[in-house]
Design an enzyme around this catalytic site. Structure first.
Site, short mmCIF file in Angstrom:
data_model
loop_
_atom_site.label_atom_id
_atom_site.label_comp_id
_atom_site.label_asym_id
_atom_site.label_seq_id
_atom_site.Cartn_x
_atom_site.Cartn_y
_atom_site.Cartn_z
N ARG A 73 39.34 19.30 41.67
CA ARG A 73 40.54 20.04 42.11
C ARG A 73 41.67 19.04 42.27
O ARG A 73 41.52 18.04 42.97
CB ARG A 73 40.31 20.77 43.42
CG ARG A 73 41.64 21.20 44.05
CD ARG A 73 41.53 22.05 45.26
NE ARG A 73 41.08 23.38 44.91
CZ ARG A 73 41.22 24.44 45.71
NH1 ARG A 73 41.81 24.31 46.89
NH2 ARG A 73 40.79 25.61 45.34
N HIS A 91 43.21 28.29 37.65
CA HIS A 91 42.19 28.41 38.71
C HIS A 91 41.10 29.38 38.22
O HIS A 91 40.94 30.49 38.71
CB HIS A 91 42.84 28.92 40.00
CG HIS A 91 41.99 28.72 41.23
ND1 HIS A 91 40.81 28.02 41.23
CD2 HIS A 91 42.18 29.14 42.52
CE1 HIS A 91 40.30 28.01 42.45
NE2 HIS A 91 41.11 28.68 43.24
N GLN A 113 38.25 31.12 40.41
CA GLN A 113 38.76 32.19 41.30
C GLN A 113 38.78 33.53 40.56
O GLN A 113 38.40 34.56 41.12
CB GLN A 113 40.17 31.83 41.78
CG GLN A 113 40.82 32.90 42.63
CD GLN A 113 40.14 33.08 43.98
OE1 GLN A 113 39.93 32.12 44.69
NE2 GLN A 113 39.81 34.32 44.34
N ASP A 136 49.43 36.13 45.90
CA ASP A 136 49.06 34.74 46.24
C ASP A 136 50.22 34.17 47.04
O ASP A 136 51.30 34.80 47.11
CB ASP A 136 48.84 33.96 44.93
CG ASP A 136 48.37 32.53 45.15
OD1 ASP A 136 47.96 32.18 46.28
OD2 ASP A 136 48.41 31.74 44.17
N CYS A 159 43.58 35.61 46.61
CA CYS A 159 42.63 34.50 46.45
C CYS A 159 42.39 33.77 47.77
O CYS A 159 41.37 33.13 47.94
CB CYS A 159 43.13 33.54 45.39
SG CYS A 159 44.81 32.96 45.66
N ARG A 215 33.16 33.95 45.57
CA ARG A 215 33.35 32.60 45.03
C ARG A 215 32.00 31.88 44.90
O ARG A 215 31.77 31.16 43.95
CB ARG A 215 34.28 31.77 45.94
CG ARG A 215 35.68 32.32 46.15
CD ARG A 215 36.49 32.38 44.87
NE ARG A 215 36.51 31.14 44.15
CZ ARG A 215 37.22 30.04 44.49
NH1 ARG A 215 37.99 30.05 45.54
NH2 ARG A 215 37.16 28.94 43.75
N1 NVA Z 1 48.38 29.16 43.98
C1 NVA Z 1 47.63 28.64 45.09
C2 NVA Z 1 46.19 29.03 44.98
C3 NVA Z 1 45.33 28.59 46.14
C4 NVA Z 1 43.89 29.01 45.96
C5 NVA Z 1 47.78 27.13 45.16
O1 NVA Z 1 47.67 26.49 44.11
O2 NVA Z 1 48.03 26.60 46.24
N1 CP Z 2 40.95 30.52 46.84
C1 CP Z 2 40.73 29.21 46.97
O1 CP Z 2 40.65 28.47 46.00
O2 CP Z 2 40.60 28.79 48.25
P1 CP Z 2 40.51 27.26 48.74
O3 CP Z 2 41.87 26.65 48.45
O4 CP Z 2 40.19 27.36 50.18
O5 CP Z 2 39.45 26.59 47.95
#
Ligand code: NVA
Ligand code: CP
Length: 326
Positions: free
Chosen positions: A108, A135, A138, A231, A272, A312
């Site tokens: 990540r 992502h 997700q 989101d 998400c 998840r």
């Molecule tokens: N768009 C958000 C998704 C978090 C799961 C981010 O990248 O912060």
């Molecule tokens: N939805 C998601 O990816 O959550 P986290 O950022 O907590 O992993």
């Protein structure tokens, strides 16, 4: 069959055929049933999994860890500042070292190119746990949640309302197109997805019976939707844009009126997570208008956000089992 995915990386849903996406969802449902029935798996017994996180995570980290342990693997968390990745050692060198020690690597972080370099050099499956652009794990959880609710995916309409050019909008557009859904990206014009990606998603949808719409009209976008998805308005790494996004996105906050405007009593709400839906976080206290969804919707009877969060684990487990399992 998902069984044909052995050794594959999981970087974007774009890299998988509609049949492969379906197979991963079927496998996820099976693994979920098994876990609920107390049947533990051994598909990853003896494997070692590296979890590289350059951004924070609750769900993704915990889902990879629990899924790995459930199937007999050991998961090692490598957080921001723990390893040299890109700082004192190239991403390619790190990939080759980790690939000699681990059987699979989750990443990540920021640039999507980083996860591609890991995949090019590691020699073991690499799984994308979120980049600035994508992502994909997700979206598998989101699709499983919709499937559980309605018993099917094809022909169902999902309206994603908010920042239409972030990792979730991109991934949902592609994922929904792959399974023949009618996906709408509902966002102000300057936050629309890249035109080339919309074109690609439309080409995919043409082959699956799906549909892809991009609109700035909430009314048009949510009409007839079976699921309304949102989101955060500023993703991780975009904290400096919070005020600008609030100004642009307030009309796109998911409200009870917006859920009503779907015209479907059975319409569900998805997110998400993490979410700003009340004033009980540090950031929502500093920016009270940051909320992308009203508390009444988040906590209301249409909300499926915690089913989605649980899913998840099952979907990430399916990805690991399909690409690495015995
Ligand atoms: N768009 C958000 C998704 C978090 C799961 C981010 O990248 O912060
Ligand atoms: N939805 C998601 O990816 O959550 P986290 O950022 O907590 O992993």
């Amino acid at each position: 069959m998902a069984g044909n995915l052995k050794g594959r990386h999981f970087l974007r849903l774009l890299d998988f055929t509609p049949g492969e996406v379906r197979d991963l969802l079927e496998l996820s449902a099976t693994l979920k049933r098994n876990k609920r029935a107390g049947v533990s798996g051994r598909a990853l017994e003896g494997k070692n999994i590296a979890l590289i996180f350059e951004k924070p995570s609750t769900r993704t980290r915990c889902a990879f860890t629990v899924a790995a342990v459930d199937e007999g693997a050991h998961a090692e968390y490598l957080g921001k500042g723990d390893i040299q990745l890109g700082k004192k050692e190239t991403v390619a060198d790190t990939a080759r070292v980790l690939g000699r020690m681990f059987d699979g690597i989750q990443y990540r972080g920021f640039a999507h190119r980083t996860v591609e370099i890991l995949a090019e050099y590691a020699g073991v499956p690499v799984w994308n746990g979120l980049t600035d652009e994508w992502h994909p794990t997700q979206v598998l959880a989101d699709l499983l949640t919709v499937m559980e609710e309605f018993g099917r995916l094809e022909g169902l309409a999902l309206a994603y309302v908010g920042d239409g050019r972030n990792n979730m909008a991109n991934s949902l557009m592609v994922g929904c197109a792959k399974v023949g859904m009618d996906v709408r990206i509902v966002a102000p014009a300057n936050l629309h997805p890249a035109p080339e990606l919309v074109e690609t998603a439309r080409e995919i949808a043409a082959g699956t019976g799906g549909k892809v719409t991009v609109t700035d009209s909430v009314e048009e976008g949510v009409r007839g939707a079976h699921a309304v998805y949102t989101d955060v308005w500023a993703s991780m790494g975009e904290e400096s844009k919070i005020e600008e996004r609030i100004a642009l996105l307030e009309p796109y906050r998911v409200t009870e009126a917006m859920m009503e405007a779907t015209g479907r009593r059975e319409a569900i709400f998805l997110h998400c997570l993490p979410s700003f839906h009340n004033l009980e976080t540090e950031l929502s206290q500093r920016y009270p208008k940051i909320r992308e969804v009203e508390d009444a919707v988040f906590e209301g009877p249409r909300s499926r956000v915690f089913d989605e969060a649980e899913n998840r684990v099952h979907t990430i487990k399916a990805v690991m089992v399909a690409t690495l399992g015995r």
